[in-house]
Enzyme design. Structure first.
Site, PDB file in Angstrom:
ATOM      1  N   GLU A  95       0.815  -1.199   0.000  1.00  0.00           N
ATOM      2  CA  GLU A  95       0.000   0.000   0.000  1.00  0.00           C
ATOM      3  C   GLU A  95       0.854   1.256   0.000  1.00  0.00           C
ATOM      4  OE1 GLU A  95      -2.678  -0.616   3.259  1.00  0.00           O
ATOM      5  OE2 GLU A  95      -4.007  -1.892   2.071  1.00  0.00           O
ATOM      6  N   GLY A 176       7.341  -3.016   5.267  1.00  0.00           N
ATOM      7  CA  GLY A 176       8.707  -3.486   5.129  1.00  0.00           C
ATOM      8  C   GLY A 176       9.737  -2.671   5.886  1.00  0.00           C
ATOM      9  N   GLU A 177      10.908  -3.248   6.045  1.00  0.00           N
ATOM     10  CA  GLU A 177      12.081  -2.590   6.637  1.00  0.00           C
ATOM     11  C   GLU A 177      12.984  -2.147   5.486  1.00  0.00           C
ATOM     12  OE1 GLU A 177      14.985  -0.907   7.949  1.00  0.00           O
ATOM     13  OE2 GLU A 177      13.780  -1.555   9.676  1.00  0.00           O
ATOM     14  N   SER A 208      12.601   5.345   7.580  1.00  0.00           N
ATOM     15  CA  SER A 208      12.331   4.843   8.925  1.00  0.00           C
ATOM     16  C   SER A 208      12.851   3.419   9.046  1.00  0.00           C
ATOM     17  CB  SER A 208      10.824   4.874   9.210  1.00  0.00           C
ATOM     18  OG  SER A 208      10.547   4.317  10.481  1.00  0.00           O
ATOM     19  N   CYS A 350      -0.602   3.046   9.871  1.00  0.00           N
ATOM     20  CA  CYS A 350       0.796   2.882  10.248  1.00  0.00           C
ATOM     21  C   CYS A 350       0.858   1.685  11.179  1.00  0.00           C
ATOM     22  CB  CYS A 350       1.296   4.126  10.967  1.00  0.00           C
ATOM     23  SG  CYS A 350       2.961   3.982  11.593  1.00  0.00           S
TER      24      CYS A 350
END
Length: 379
Positions: A95, A176-177, A208, A350
């Protein structure tokens, strides 16, 4: 007709596109022309690229393509927040969320389908990890959003200057990271910053991370953009439970990495994100402990009210407790904000960008799935 083995030009940053054009026997300036057509004029084919030599256009038609991820759904909230569900193939989806404000427009971009970090309070992690997104799939989110938003406002494509740009800030805070997909994320961010593409400043692109220390150092050396760190706990024992990556990179190492990053960062502070969990990490004692652990890192705090999801076993902190927690930080002289809820009616959050918890990130199950979106602010 494009061959089955054609390259997707969205996968190339400026350096990559110069190299590709060189492989076709073309000079570097052709790459800049091509990049502007793709990222500033939203060109989808080569015939309309009128300042390119016809011979080059013919070469490109036989060898290259401009392939965007497919939009599975597009929803607009009553407050203007807009969410796209992007089909990335094999039943997976991610998304992308746009948050409009009076003085800026922030786009929240995903970097992976699913997430392997598995933070306890994040429903995306609970769905497991499917795969890394490609550079094309990452920058494609910005390209798609910018030109869709321009179209909705009656603005034509083209490098019309900052006043005409709809997306003014990008936050790598979606699914995701990002630092676990470094090789695809960095070229995408280079395009975000490139004056021949989207022309954003490093202060307006925020990555982030949950704290992948070696990659924080690498990012600082190669492409220091604004940095946010998902902290969520003031001590190792609690953070081990909430953010399992802490077992590999504990707080002492993470704080040291933040200090190193600040030496090259475009801003003079790190933003620490902190999800407020009732009875878990939200007491005034936790706030004082948080001040102690971050005392050597110039920072601001962004407190995030938890968005509940099934089987999390967690509850959002009460508003009055969030206020008390924030006041401890503010009284210590640290800038502290509480993230606002935005776009409840279009269901994307979030920590819940995957929608209702399902098995991994299956598209058919997720189109129109439930969640909440909260305001994402570039820092």
């Amino acid at each position: 007709m494009t061959s089955e083995t054609s390259v997707n030009l969205l996968d190339f940053d400026a350096e990559g596109l110069v190299a590709y054009c060189g492989s076709l026997g073309e000079k570097p300036f052709r790459a800049k022309q091509l990049q502007r057509w793709i990222h500033q004029y939203n060109a989808g084919d080569f015939d309309g690229m009128t300042d390119l030599a016809k011979s080059l256009r013919e070469k490109l038609k036989g060898r290259a393509s401009i392939v965007m991820p497919e939009i599975a759904s597009d929803h607009v909230s009553t407050d203007g927040t807009r969410k796209w569900l992007i089909d990335v193939g094999n039943g997976n989806a991610v998304e992308t969320v746009f948050i409009p404000e009076e003085t800026r427009g922030t786009l929240c971009v995903s970097s992976q389908a699913g997430c392997a970090v598995n933070c306890r309070f994040c429903s995306t992690g609970k769905q497991g990890f499917s795969r890394n997104l490609s550079t094309a799939e990452i920058i494609g989110q910005l390209r798609m959003a910018e030109f869709a938003l321009r179209a909705s406002l009656g603005r034509a494509p083209g490098p019309n200057g900052k006043a005409e740009r709809v997306v003014t800030n990008v936050v790598m805070m979606g699914m995701g990271e990002p630092l676990l997909n470094y090789s695809a994320v960095v070229p995408a961010m280079r395009l975000m910053l490139d004056d021949n593409a989207y022309g954003l400043s490093r202060r307006r692109v925020t990555l982030s991370t949950s704290g992948v220390v070696p990659m924080m150092d690498r990012l600082g050396a190669e492409l220091p953009v604004a940095l946010a760190v998902s902290l969520h706990a003031p001590n190792d024992a609690l953070r081990d439970e909430l953010v399992p990556l802490n077992k590999k990179y504990p707080l002492r190492e993470l704080m040291a990495a933040c200090q190193r990053y600040l030496k090259v960062a475009p801003r003079d502070f790190i933003t620490f994100e902190y999800c407020m969990l009732d009875g878990v990490n939200d007491t005034e004692a936790h706030a004082r402990e948080l001040l102690a652990v971050t005392r050597d890192v110039p920072c601001k705090f962004n407190l995030i009210p938890f968005n509940p999801f099934p089987e999390s076993g967690l509850i959002r902190s009460k508003p009055e407790q969030i206020k008390r927690f924030a006041q401890v930080l503010i009284d210590a002289g640290v800038v502290t904000t509480v993230r606002k809820t935005r776009g409840d009616d279009i269901d994307a959050a979030c920590g819940q960008l995957a929608g209702a918890v399902k098995d991994r990130t299956r598209l058919a199950e997720r189109t129109g799935a439930a969640g909440k979106i909260i305001e994402v602010r570039a820092v």
